[in-house]
Design a protein around this motif. Structure first.
Motif, mmCIF file in Angstrom:
data_model
loop_
_atom_site.group_PDB
_atom_site.id
_atom_site.type_symbol
_atom_site.label_atom_id
_atom_site.label_comp_id
_atom_site.label_asym_id
_atom_site.label_seq_id
_atom_site.Cartn_x
_atom_site.Cartn_y
_atom_site.Cartn_z
ATOM 1 N N GLU A 35 0.856 -1.190 0.000
ATOM 2 C CA GLU A 35 0.000 0.000 0.000
ATOM 3 C C GLU A 35 0.894 1.244 0.000
ATOM 4 O O GLU A 35 1.714 1.412 0.894
ATOM 5 C CB GLU A 35 -0.922 -0.023 1.228
ATOM 6 N N GLN A 36 0.681 2.112 -0.978
ATOM 7 C CA GLN A 36 1.562 3.278 -1.102
ATOM 8 C C GLN A 36 1.366 4.306 0.020
ATOM 9 O O GLN A 36 2.263 5.085 0.325
ATOM 10 C CB GLN A 36 1.345 3.962 -2.452
ATOM 11 N N ALA A 43 -10.113 5.071 -1.931
ATOM 12 C CA ALA A 43 -11.570 5.191 -1.847
ATOM 13 C C ALA A 43 -12.134 4.455 -0.632
ATOM 14 O O ALA A 43 -13.156 4.863 -0.067
ATOM 15 C CB ALA A 43 -12.207 4.642 -3.123
ATOM 16 N N SER A 44 -11.446 3.399 -0.208
ATOM 17 C CA SER A 44 -11.971 2.587 0.899
ATOM 18 C C SER A 44 -12.045 3.359 2.210
ATOM 19 O O SER A 44 -12.779 2.963 3.115
ATOM 20 C CB SER A 44 -11.109 1.334 1.086
ATOM 21 N N ASN A 47 -15.490 6.536 1.652
ATOM 22 C CA ASN A 47 -16.822 6.269 1.072
ATOM 23 C C ASN A 47 -17.954 6.381 2.087
ATOM 24 O O ASN A 47 -17.737 6.577 3.274
ATOM 25 C CB ASN A 47 -16.830 4.900 0.389
ATOM 26 N N GLY A 48 -19.183 6.228 1.559
ATOM 27 C CA GLY A 48 -20.380 6.403 2.372
ATOM 28 C C GLY A 48 -20.819 5.154 3.116
ATOM 29 O O GLY A 48 -21.787 5.184 3.872
ATOM 30 N N GLY A 50 -22.355 2.506 2.152
ATOM 31 C CA GLY A 50 -23.659 1.946 1.786
ATOM 32 C C GLY A 50 -23.535 0.504 1.306
ATOM 33 O O GLY A 50 -22.634 0.180 0.537
ATOM 34 N N VAL A 174 4.653 0.649 -5.246
ATOM 35 C CA VAL A 174 5.178 -0.167 -6.352
ATOM 36 C C VAL A 174 5.585 0.772 -7.488
ATOM 37 O O VAL A 174 4.779 1.582 -7.960
ATOM 38 C CB VAL A 174 4.112 -1.177 -6.832
ATOM 39 N N GLY A 334 -18.784 3.090 -7.682
ATOM 40 C CA GLY A 334 -19.300 3.557 -6.397
ATOM 41 C C GLY A 334 -19.790 2.434 -5.512
ATOM 42 O O GLY A 334 -20.627 2.652 -4.632
ATOM 43 N N GLY A 336 -17.568 -0.591 -4.481
ATOM 44 C CA GLY A 336 -16.540 -1.572 -4.118
ATOM 45 C C GLY A 336 -16.534 -1.939 -2.651
ATOM 46 O O GLY A 336 -16.126 -3.045 -2.283
ATOM 47 N N MET A 338 -19.150 -2.387 -0.747
ATOM 48 C CA MET A 338 -20.150 -3.419 -0.460
ATOM 49 C C MET A 338 -19.824 -4.753 -1.134
ATOM 50 O O MET A 338 -20.151 -5.808 -0.630
ATOM 51 C CB MET A 338 -21.548 -2.931 -0.829
HETATM 52 C C1 LIG Z 1 -17.076 9.495 -1.750
HETATM 53 C C2 LIG Z 1 -17.274 8.054 -2.066
HETATM 54 C C3 LIG Z 1 -18.422 7.380 -1.640
HETATM 55 C C4 LIG Z 1 -18.587 6.025 -1.897
HETATM 56 N N1 LIG Z 1 -19.669 5.371 -1.373
HETATM 57 C C5 LIG Z 1 -19.744 4.021 -1.461
HETATM 58 C C6 LIG Z 1 -20.780 3.320 -0.815
HETATM 59 O O1 LIG Z 1 -21.649 3.898 -0.156
HETATM 60 N N2 LIG Z 1 -20.791 1.954 -0.922
HETATM 61 C C7 LIG Z 1 -19.834 1.274 -1.621
HETATM 62 O O2 LIG Z 1 -19.909 0.054 -1.694
HETATM 63 N N3 LIG Z 1 -18.840 1.926 -2.243
HETATM 64 C C8 LIG Z 1 -18.766 3.281 -2.181
HETATM 65 N N4 LIG Z 1 -17.755 3.947 -2.805
HETATM 66 C C9 LIG Z 1 -16.809 3.179 -3.626
HETATM 67 C C10 LIG Z 1 -15.807 2.415 -2.791
HETATM 68 O O3 LIG Z 1 -15.213 3.277 -1.839
HETATM 69 C C11 LIG Z 1 -14.741 1.833 -3.707
HETATM 70 O O4 LIG Z 1 -15.340 1.128 -4.775
HETATM 71 C C12 LIG Z 1 -13.820 0.886 -2.956
HETATM 72 O O5 LIG Z 1 -13.317 1.476 -1.796
HETATM 73 C C13 LIG Z 1 -12.685 0.465 -3.881
HETATM 74 O O6 LIG Z 1 -11.754 -0.270 -3.126
HETATM 75 P P1 LIG Z 1 -10.360 -0.605 -3.751
HETATM 76 O O7 LIG Z 1 -9.667 -1.438 -2.764
HETATM 77 O O8 LIG Z 1 -10.577 -1.133 -5.140
HETATM 78 O O9 LIG Z 1 -9.665 0.806 -3.977
HETATM 79 P P2 LIG Z 1 -8.914 1.767 -2.953
HETATM 80 O O10 LIG Z 1 -9.558 1.808 -1.630
HETATM 81 O O11 LIG Z 1 -8.723 3.064 -3.650
HETATM 82 O O12 LIG Z 1 -7.542 1.040 -2.740
HETATM 83 C C14 LIG Z 1 -6.543 0.993 -3.718
HETATM 84 C C15 LIG Z 1 -5.242 1.243 -3.011
HETATM 85 O O13 LIG Z 1 -4.169 1.023 -3.905
HETATM 86 C C16 LIG Z 1 -3.113 1.832 -3.473
HETATM 87 N N5 LIG Z 1 -2.138 1.967 -4.568
HETATM 88 C C17 LIG Z 1 -2.331 2.530 -5.771
HETATM 89 N N6 LIG Z 1 -1.210 2.498 -6.511
HETATM 90 C C18 LIG Z 1 -0.277 1.894 -5.759
HETATM 91 C C19 LIG Z 1 1.089 1.567 -5.949
HETATM 92 N N7 LIG Z 1 1.722 1.867 -7.091
HETATM 93 N N8 LIG Z 1 1.754 0.944 -4.957
HETATM 94 C C20 LIG Z 1 1.134 0.630 -3.780
HETATM 95 N N9 LIG Z 1 -0.164 0.923 -3.538
HETATM 96 C C21 LIG Z 1 -0.863 1.539 -4.507
HETATM 97 C C22 LIG Z 1 -3.822 3.148 -3.159
HETATM 98 O O14 LIG Z 1 -3.044 3.951 -2.305
HETATM 99 C C23 LIG Z 1 -5.117 2.677 -2.528
HETATM 100 O O15 LIG Z 1 -5.099 2.701 -1.110
HETATM 101 C C24 LIG Z 1 -17.593 5.313 -2.619
HETATM 102 C C25 LIG Z 1 -16.455 5.982 -3.063
HETATM 103 C C26 LIG Z 1 -16.278 7.336 -2.791
HETATM 104 C C27 LIG Z 1 -15.035 8.027 -3.258
#
Ligand SMILES: Cc1cc2nc3c(=O)[nH]c(=O)nc-3n(C[C@H](O)[C@H](O)[C@H](O)COP(=O)(O)OP(=O)(O)OC[C@H]3O[C@@H](n4cnc5c(N)ncnc54)[C@H](O)[C@@H]3O)c2cc1C
Length: 381
Positions: A35-36, A43-44, A47-48, A50, A174, A334, A336, A338
């Motif tokens: 994790e960078q 986004a995790s 988010n809201g 939901g 990375v 929006g 991920g 859940m």
């Molecule tokens: C305001 C908002 C409201 C939302 N509301 C909802 C909701 O109500 N319900 C719901 O289900 N979803 C919601 N979402 C969507 C949800 O937050 C995302 O779909 C989910 O968190 C995605 O998870 P992830 O692990 O794919 O991405 P992320 O949480 O973004 O994790 C990816 C990680 O990869 C790391 N990374 C990137 N590049 C590198 C690298 N080169 N080296 C090391 N690490 C790296 C990043 O730092 C990051 O922490 C919302 C999103 C937002 C922004």
């Protein structure tokens, strides 16, 4: 930091950590999560929270039924209280097309065993005190949907995975992935390299950049999505309320704050995370239209994160044609948070060949080339 691993997961968001947690539960712990930033940097942590089963495709309904059950167990499994509260989700339709959409969805959801009901605006007023019924044609209400607090869900999965033997390295970026022919040999970070043949791209809105390290092009685009939270109020709002006419959604947290956001069709794709006055104004107007008494409530804070969007609104899961052992788990838009529990579990089973899941063919990157896309029509907050 370990210098070799059977599998490296890039991205310590809820998706990468859910995969790590479920791999570890299946006894596979030679895994490093990179994790960078800090946990909840992406986004995790923005988010809201939901969690709904009201979807328009059978596949997503079934996945979300599983995820809800998994969220119900997550606090006791991980020792972190994720504050999952099943207060329901109430969708509001203000035009004929949305009303018809809700009607069709409710039938499908009922066939899948989800107890959603179409209710009148008058009945919705009993579910949401203070709801303004003017202009609402019909509502869809499922009392078994809910909201959770995202931070402990992320921390809990990270701690549980770590306790089982997975390494989670924060502040580790990375910078390169080395391959020999089709085979991955090494992941290079700003804290050293890890020899491995298998890499999972769970980098959310950064997935495009990560895939490019191996010459793989993804169609994902990042979009800023803003959200705000109010001062705490006495509990009055059970469900997440979501207005289909403008993509507004808001719920009340366990601490009493009103937390929510609104879609913005004018938002361009970018990696912008600054907060805007435009959002604050649009969101306040939208909330007050739904519940006029919220006009007296003070906003405490607003922030932004990314929606990692794909062309068909579905995630990208599975292998790629160009490189062996390079698995994609991103594009969750929006929703991920859940989907993370069930997708992480199925991905772990699929990676370890404990079970084959059609999901990882149907939603692979190759579908865009093959033209096999099924658009989810119901993908707001
Ligand atoms: C305001 C908002 C409201 C939302 N509301 C909802 C909701 O109500 N319900 C719901 O289900 N979803 C919601 N979402 C969507 C949800 O937050 C995302 O779909 C989910 O968190 C995605 O998870 P992830 O692990 O794919 O991405 P992320 O949480 O973004 O994790 C990816 C990680 O990869 C790391 N990374 C990137 N590049 C590198 C690298 N080169 N080296 C090391 N690490 C790296 C990043 O730092 C990051 O922490 C919302 C999103 C937002 C922004």
């Amino acid at each position: 930091m370990r210098d070799r691993a059977d599998l490296v997961i890039i991205g310590g968001g809820v998706v990468g950590l859910s995969l790590a947690y479920h791999l570890a539960r299946l006894g596979f712990t030679d895994v490093v999560v990179l994790e960078q930033g800090y946990l909840c940097f992406g986004a995790s942590g923005r988010n809201g929270g939901g969690v709904r089963q009201q979807w328009s495709t059978e596949e997503n309904i079934q996945l979300m039924k599983e995820s809800v059950q998994m969220f119900r167990r997550l606090s006791s499994e991980t020792g972190y209280n994720v504050w999952f509260r099943q207060g329901g989700y109430l969708f509001l339709a203000r035009d004929a097309a949305s009303a018809q959409g809700l009607e069709a969805n409710v039938k499908l959801q009922n066939r899948c065993g989800v107890p959603t009901r179409l209710i009148s605006p008058a009945e919705a007023q009993r579910v949401v005190p203070g709801l303004a019924p003017a202009g609402i044609q019909v509502c869809a209400y499922n009392p078994t949907d809910g909201v959770l607090f995202p931070f402990p869900a992320v921390w809990g999965m990270a701690r549980a995975a770590t306790q089982l033997g997975v390494a989670v390295e924060t502040f580790t970026r990375v910078t390169a992935i080395e391959a020999r022919g089709r085979q991955i040999v090494k992941v290079v970070t700003d804290r050293g390299a890890i020899a491995t043949n298998r890499v999972v791209n769970a980098a959310g809105a950064w997935s495009v950049q990560v895939a490019r390290l191996l010459g793989v092009e993804l169609p994902n685009k990042p979009y800023r999505h803003e959200i705000l939270i109010s001062e705490p109020l006495k509990p009055f709002l059970d469900p997440m309320v979501s207005d289909l006419s403008d993509g507004t959604y808001f719920s009340q947290t366990m601490r009493g704050e009103i937390c929510g956001g609104v879609s913005d069709p004018a938002e361009p794709s970018s990696m912008e995370t600054r907060s805007s006055l435009r959002f604050l104004e649009r969101m306040c107007r939208a909330m007050v239209r739904v519940v006029p008494t919220l006009a007296n409530v003070r906003v405490m804070r607003q922030w932004a994160g990314f929606y990692d969007e794909t062309p068909d609104g579905q995630p990208i899961l599975g292998r790629v044609d160009e490189v062996d052992g390079f698995i994609q788990l991103h594009g969750f838009g929006g929703h991920g948070m859940m989907l993370a529990p069930i997708v992480g579990k199925l991905a772990a089973e699929w990676i370890l060949r404990k079970a084959d899941h059609a999901l990882f063919q149907r939603y692979d990157l190759g579908r865009f080339k093959r033209g096999e896309v099924q658009k989810e029509t119901f993908s707001i907050g």
